[in-house]
Design a protein around this motif. Structure first.
Motif, PDB file in Angstrom:
ATOM      1  N   GLY A   1       2.976  12.213 -10.036  1.00 16.50           N
ATOM      2  CA  GLY A   1       4.091  11.283 -10.152  1.00 16.50           C
ATOM      3  C   GLY A   1       3.987  10.132  -9.181  1.00 16.50           C
ATOM      4  N   THR A   2       3.582  10.404  -7.953  1.00 10.22           N
ATOM      5  CA  THR A   2       3.419   9.336  -6.961  1.00 10.22           C
ATOM      6  C   THR A   2       2.299   8.395  -7.379  1.00 10.22           C
ATOM      7  OG1 THR A   2       4.142  10.873  -5.235  1.00 10.22           O
ATOM      8  CG2 THR A   2       3.067   8.849  -4.520  1.00 10.22           C
ATOM      9  N   THR A   3       1.184   8.973  -7.838  1.00 12.36           N
ATOM     10  CA  THR A   3       0.055   8.153  -8.291  1.00 12.36           C
ATOM     11  C   THR A   3       0.470   7.243  -9.437  1.00 12.36           C
ATOM     12  OG1 THR A   3      -1.491   9.927  -7.674  1.00 12.36           O
ATOM     13  CG2 THR A   3      -2.310   8.227  -9.174  1.00 12.36           C
ATOM     14  N   ALA A   4       1.170   7.810 -10.423  1.00 18.02           N
ATOM     15  CA  ALA A   4       1.562   7.033 -11.605  1.00 18.02           C
ATOM     16  C   ALA A   4       2.605   5.974 -11.263  1.00 18.02           C
ATOM     17  CB  ALA A   4       2.096   7.977 -12.681  1.00 18.02           C
ATOM     18  N   THR A   5       3.526   6.288 -10.345  1.00 16.32           N
ATOM     19  CA  THR A   5       4.536   5.300  -9.964  1.00 16.32           C
ATOM     20  C   THR A   5       3.885   4.116  -9.264  1.00 16.32           C
ATOM     21  OG1 THR A   5       6.204   7.043  -9.761  1.00 16.32           O
ATOM     22  CG2 THR A   5       6.673   4.946  -8.686  1.00 16.32           C
ATOM     23  N   ALA A   6       2.913   4.383  -8.408  1.00 16.35           N
ATOM     24  CA  ALA A   6       2.188   3.295  -7.750  1.00 16.35           C
ATOM     25  C   ALA A   6       1.440   2.444  -8.774  1.00 16.35           C
ATOM     26  CB  ALA A   6       1.221   3.856  -6.713  1.00 16.35           C
ATOM     27  N   LEU A   7       0.845   3.082  -9.773  1.00 18.00           N
ATOM     28  CA  LEU A   7       0.166   2.332 -10.830  1.00 18.00           C
ATOM     29  C   LEU A   7       1.148   1.462 -11.601  1.00 18.00           C
ATOM     30  CD1 LEU A   7      -2.148   5.180 -12.203  1.00 18.00           C
ATOM     31  CD2 LEU A   7      -2.890   3.166 -10.914  1.00 18.00           C
ATOM     32  N   HIS A   8       2.329   1.998 -11.882  1.00 20.62           N
ATOM     33  CA  HIS A   8       3.361   1.256 -12.610  1.00 20.62           C
ATOM     34  C   HIS A   8       3.718  -0.042 -11.890  1.00 20.62           C
ATOM     35  CE1 HIS A   8       7.101   0.681 -14.977  1.00 20.62           C
ATOM     36  NE2 HIS A   8       7.636   0.329 -13.820  1.00 20.62           N
TER      37      HIS A   8
ATOM     38  N   SER B   1      -4.034  17.139  -1.351  1.00 20.05           N
ATOM     39  CA  SER B   1      -3.628  18.348  -0.647  1.00 20.05           C
ATOM     40  C   SER B   1      -3.777  19.623  -1.468  1.00 20.05           C
ATOM     41  CB  SER B   1      -2.162  18.224  -0.196  1.00 20.05           C
ATOM     42  OG  SER B   1      -1.294  18.136  -1.317  1.00 20.05           O
ATOM     43  N   GLY B   2      -4.047  19.544  -2.773  1.00 21.88           N
ATOM     44  CA  GLY B   2      -4.178  20.762  -3.571  1.00 21.88           C
ATOM     45  C   GLY B   2      -3.822  20.501  -5.020  1.00 21.88           C
ATOM     46  N   ALA B   3      -3.708  21.599  -5.799  1.00 18.86           N
ATOM     47  CA  ALA B   3      -3.383  21.524  -7.227  1.00 18.86           C
ATOM     48  C   ALA B   3      -4.317  20.520  -7.905  1.00 18.86           C
ATOM     49  CB  ALA B   3      -1.916  21.180  -7.430  1.00 18.86           C
ATOM     50  N   ASP B   4      -3.740  19.517  -8.621  1.00 15.58           N
ATOM     51  CA  ASP B   4      -4.582  18.522  -9.279  1.00 15.58           C
ATOM     52  C   ASP B   4      -4.697  17.248  -8.456  1.00 15.58           C
ATOM     53  OD1 ASP B   4      -1.957  17.720  -9.598  1.00 15.58           O
ATOM     54  OD2 ASP B   4      -2.257  16.901 -11.606  1.00 15.58           O
ATOM     55  N   ASN B   5      -4.349  17.325  -7.162  1.00 13.50           N
ATOM     56  CA  ASN B   5      -4.365  16.127  -6.321  1.00 13.50           C
ATOM     57  C   ASN B   5      -5.752  15.497  -6.224  1.00 13.50           C
ATOM     58  OD1 ASN B   5      -1.960  17.425  -3.883  1.00 13.50           O
ATOM     59  ND2 ASN B   5      -1.700  16.834  -6.014  1.00 13.50           N
ATOM     60  N   GLU B   6      -6.791  16.324  -6.181  1.00 11.11           N
ATOM     61  CA  GLU B   6      -8.144  15.776  -6.090  1.00 11.11           C
ATOM     62  C   GLU B   6      -8.516  15.008  -7.353  1.00 11.11           C
ATOM     63  OE1 GLU B   6     -10.967  18.736  -5.017  1.00 11.11           O
ATOM     64  OE2 GLU B   6     -10.039  19.172  -3.086  1.00 11.11           O
ATOM     65  N   LEU B   7      -8.026  15.453  -8.507  1.00 10.09           N
ATOM     66  CA  LEU B   7      -8.285  14.719  -9.747  1.00 10.09           C
ATOM     67  C   LEU B   7      -7.591  13.358  -9.711  1.00 10.09           C
ATOM     68  CD1 LEU B   7      -7.983  17.505 -12.478  1.00 10.09           C
ATOM     69  CD2 LEU B   7     -10.064  16.406 -11.636  1.00 10.09           C
ATOM     70  N   CYS B   8      -6.363  13.315  -9.183  1.00 10.20           N
ATOM     71  CA  CYS B   8      -5.674  12.032  -9.040  1.00 10.20           C
ATOM     72  C   CYS B   8      -6.453  11.107  -8.116  1.00 10.20           C
ATOM     73  CB  CYS B   8      -4.265  12.251  -8.492  1.00 10.20           C
ATOM     74  SG  CYS B   8      -3.072  12.867  -9.690  1.00 10.20           S
ATOM     75  N   ALA B   9      -6.939  11.661  -7.012  1.00  7.59           N
ATOM     76  CA  ALA B   9      -7.715  10.857  -6.075  1.00  7.59           C
ATOM     77  C   ALA B   9      -8.959  10.285  -6.746  1.00  7.59           C
ATOM     78  CB  ALA B   9      -8.104  11.709  -4.864  1.00  7.59           C
ATOM     79  N   ARG B  10      -9.612  11.117  -7.552  1.00  3.05           N
ATOM     80  CA  ARG B  10     -10.815  10.660  -8.242  1.00  3.05           C
ATOM     81  C   ARG B  10     -10.496   9.529  -9.218  1.00  3.05           C
ATOM     82  NH1 ARG B  10     -13.385  15.335 -11.318  1.00  3.05           N
ATOM     83  NH2 ARG B  10     -13.067  16.266  -9.259  1.00  3.05           N
ATOM     84  N   ARG B  11      -9.362   9.656  -9.950  1.00  2.00           N
ATOM     85  CA  ARG B  11      -8.953   8.599 -10.875  1.00  2.00           C
ATOM     86  C   ARG B  11      -8.719   7.289 -10.124  1.00  2.00           C
ATOM     87  NH1 ARG B  11      -9.593   9.919 -16.344  1.00  2.00           N
ATOM     88  NH2 ARG B  11      -8.845  12.037 -16.734  1.00  2.00           N
ATOM     89  N   VAL B  12      -8.043   7.377  -9.002  1.00  2.00           N
ATOM     90  CA  VAL B  12      -7.719   6.193  -8.206  1.00  2.00           C
ATOM     91  C   VAL B  12      -8.990   5.497  -7.729  1.00  2.00           C
ATOM     92  CG1 VAL B  12      -6.775   5.495  -5.957  1.00  2.00           C
ATOM     93  CG2 VAL B  12      -5.424   6.939  -7.480  1.00  2.00           C
TER      94      VAL B  12
ATOM     95  N   LEU C   1       0.859  -1.179   0.000  1.00  2.00           N
ATOM     96  CA  LEU C   1       0.000   0.000   0.000  1.00  2.00           C
ATOM     97  C   LEU C   1       0.896   1.230   0.000  1.00  2.00           C
ATOM     98  CD1 LEU C   1      -2.791   1.435   0.419  1.00  2.00           C
ATOM     99  CD2 LEU C   1      -2.417   1.153   2.892  1.00  2.00           C
ATOM    100  N   VAL C   2       0.461   2.282  -0.698  1.00  2.00           N
ATOM    101  CA  VAL C   2       1.135   3.572  -0.603  1.00  2.00           C
ATOM    102  C   VAL C   2       0.100   4.604  -0.163  1.00  2.00           C
ATOM    103  CG1 VAL C   2       0.889   3.987  -3.103  1.00  2.00           C
ATOM    104  CG2 VAL C   2       2.505   5.343  -1.769  1.00  2.00           C
ATOM    105  N   VAL C   3       0.419   5.352   0.872  1.00  2.45           N
ATOM    106  CA  VAL C   3      -0.441   6.421   1.391  1.00  2.45           C
ATOM    107  C   VAL C   3       0.228   7.732   1.013  1.00  2.45           C
ATOM    108  CG1 VAL C   3      -1.488   7.438   3.443  1.00  2.45           C
ATOM    109  CG2 VAL C   3      -1.147   4.956   3.314  1.00  2.45           C
ATOM    110  N   HIS C   4      -0.511   8.587   0.277  1.00  2.00           N
ATOM    111  CA  HIS C   4       0.155   9.775  -0.253  1.00  2.00           C
ATOM    112  C   HIS C   4      -0.828  10.912  -0.479  1.00  2.00           C
ATOM    113  CE1 HIS C   4      -1.095   9.235  -4.558  1.00  2.00           C
ATOM    114  NE2 HIS C   4      -1.166   7.963  -4.192  1.00  2.00           N
ATOM    115  N   HIS C   5      -0.292  12.030  -0.982  1.00  2.00           N
ATOM    116  CA  HIS C   5      -0.999  13.304  -1.105  1.00  2.00           C
ATOM    117  C   HIS C   5      -1.733  13.470  -2.424  1.00  2.00           C
ATOM    118  CE1 HIS C   5       2.752  13.538  -3.194  1.00  2.00           C
ATOM    119  NE2 HIS C   5       2.480  14.710  -3.693  1.00  2.00           N
ATOM    120  N   GLY C   6      -1.573  12.548  -3.352  1.00  2.00           N
ATOM    121  CA  GLY C   6      -2.249  12.662  -4.643  1.00  2.00           C
ATOM    122  C   GLY C   6      -1.427  13.320  -5.716  1.00  2.00           C
TER     123      GLY C   6
END
Length: 433
Positions: free
Chosen positions: A343-350, A360-371, A335-340
């Motif tokens: 790069g972190t999201t994509a590395t975990a997917l890889h 936490s901000g920027a496009d992090n909520e969009l990453c969370a939604r994708r996940v 498991l990886v727990v992170h801010h969204g």
């Protein structure tokens, strides 16, 4: 062929270009990375020749710290004291080519103070990027979708360009993103009608011409909005190219434990390079550490920014790893727990690792939604953050095999996409026609 890689000065903005830089060098092309601030060193550590296109100041520091304090008794530097309610962009008659007494372009401090980073990168880096490309003799410019300085440089140099999407959260292929993100100055899209861009175009004599694009890259897996095959953009016919996301998170000497499979579940905890520095970052990390302390799991804290003494006594199941490249440890994580971060999201997917995202901000909520939508993890909204909820979500992700199964499906999707080397060869072939 000589390829110029302009890159914005942020880990998540520059590192996604590194695999393409490597691919170009391995294919025998000459490369040059054009960036600034700390990313100049980071790009050099990645093995690339680099030029600092804005060497006078550190843009990242200026975004956080704001304009320097004036010397007592002196007049404030031009551009540092806008009228209340004034537009944060450069004022009338204050073009990007003009300067202030402290050597920055007019309007620089207004953009820094308003926290409009991508406008600021465009203002500060465009001219230096053009100069670097001209001195280098660039034949091709490869830039990210969120870096207007690269786009303008290709146009000014009169050479073709390859535009690279560097996010898994959004792409310029997404119709809703093109319009929504242009109104969010933290997302990264600097539209062509932006005042900074219009003024640069005028001063550089670019008019309303557009660069010649040989292609646009979407690095997302098909089930996360990406492409299965090459297809033309319905707006202008420029081909969209699928590309496998290859993680580059920096290099480092791995500790002994990183090469051994753990005897119990291993959780990677990271808030990236920016979130720990923001207000409330240390408190958010403290809460996450507390939440994971009660799990029968080994928790690896990948963090080189936070003063860990501020967290109080550290739990016995926590390994404070400092800086460690995620691509060196995620292979054996459950498991990886992170801010969204993208790069972190994509590395975990890889690596096919389930994720718990606390955006936490920027496009992090969009990453969370994708996940969440893809079923590869869960998300907890910051306003709902509490230790019990985090512990419950993490426990569910470790116990429910469906998350690991979905993450592995995405991993296999990504492994079947064209490599960065294939994309470089595709563009080189187009250049040869």
């Amino acid at each position: 062929m000589r390829i110029l890689f302009p890159a914005a000065p942020g880990y998540g903005l520059m590192l996604p270009l590194v695999p393409l830089v490597w691919a170009a060098r391995a294919a025998g092309h000459e490369v040059l990375v054009a960036t600034t601030a700390h990313m100049a060193k980071v790009a050099a550590w990645a093995g690339a020749p680099v030029v600092d296109v804005f060497p006078g100041r550190d843009i990242g520091e200026d975004l956080v710290g704001g304009p320097p304090e004036p010397v007592p008794g002196s007049d404030p530097a031009p551009g540092t004291d806008p009228a209340p309610g004034a537009d944060p962009g450069p004022g009338p008659g204050a073009g990007p080519g003009a300067g202030t007494d402290d050597g920055v372009p007019e309007g620089y401090w207004e953009l820094a103070r308003a926290m409009r980073p991508f406008d600021l990168f465009t203002l500060a880096m465009t001219r230096g990027t053009i100069d670097a490309g001209r001195d280098f003799g660039a034949d091709l410019v490869v830039h990210c979708s969120d870096h207007q300085a690269g786009r303008l440089a290709a146009l000014a140099l009169g050479v073709p360009a390859l535009e690279v999407g560097n996010r898994v959260s959004w792409s310029m292929r997404d119709p809703d993103i093109r319009e929504t993100a242009r109104h969010n100055h933290r997302m990264g899209i600097v539209p062509d009608d932006n005042p900074v861009v219009l003024r640069l175009r005028e001063e550089l004599g670019l008019g309303d011409r557009e660069p010649v694009l040989l292609g646009r890259v979407d690095p997302r897996a098909p089930s996360l909005g990406g492409l299965e095959h090459e297809e033309p953009d319905p707006r202008d016919g420029v081909p969209w190219l699928p590309m496998r996301y290859v993680p580059y998170n920096g290099g480092g000497v791995l500790p002994d434990w990183a090469l051994r499979a753990p005897g119990r579940p291993r959780i990677c905890l990271t808030l990236g390079t920016v979130a720990p520095l923001l207000p409330g970052g240390a408190e958010a990390l403290r809460l996450l550490v507390e939440a994971l302390a009660g799990l029968d799991a080994e928790v690896v804290l990948a963090d080189d920014e936070t003063d860990l003494s501020a967290l109080g006594p550290l739990p016995g199941n926590l390994i404070p790893a400092g800086f460690v490249p995620l691509s060196g440890i995620l292979r054996d994580c459950d498991l990886v727990v992170h801010h969204g971060g993208s790069g972190t999201t994509a590395t975990a997917l890889h690596y096919g690792v389930p994720q718990l995202v606390v955006p936490s901000g920027a496009d992090n909520e969009l990453c969370a939604r994708r996940v969440v939508d893809r079923g590869v993890g869960l998300a907890v909204a910051p306003q709902e953050l509490d230790a019990a909820g985090i512990a419950e979500a993490a426990g569910r992700l470790l116990a429910d095999a469906s998350f690991r199964h979905a993450a592995d499906e995405v991993r296999r999707e990504m492994a079947g996409q064209p490599t960065p080397a294939a994309v470089i060869d595709r563009i080189a072939a187009a250049m040869a026609v």
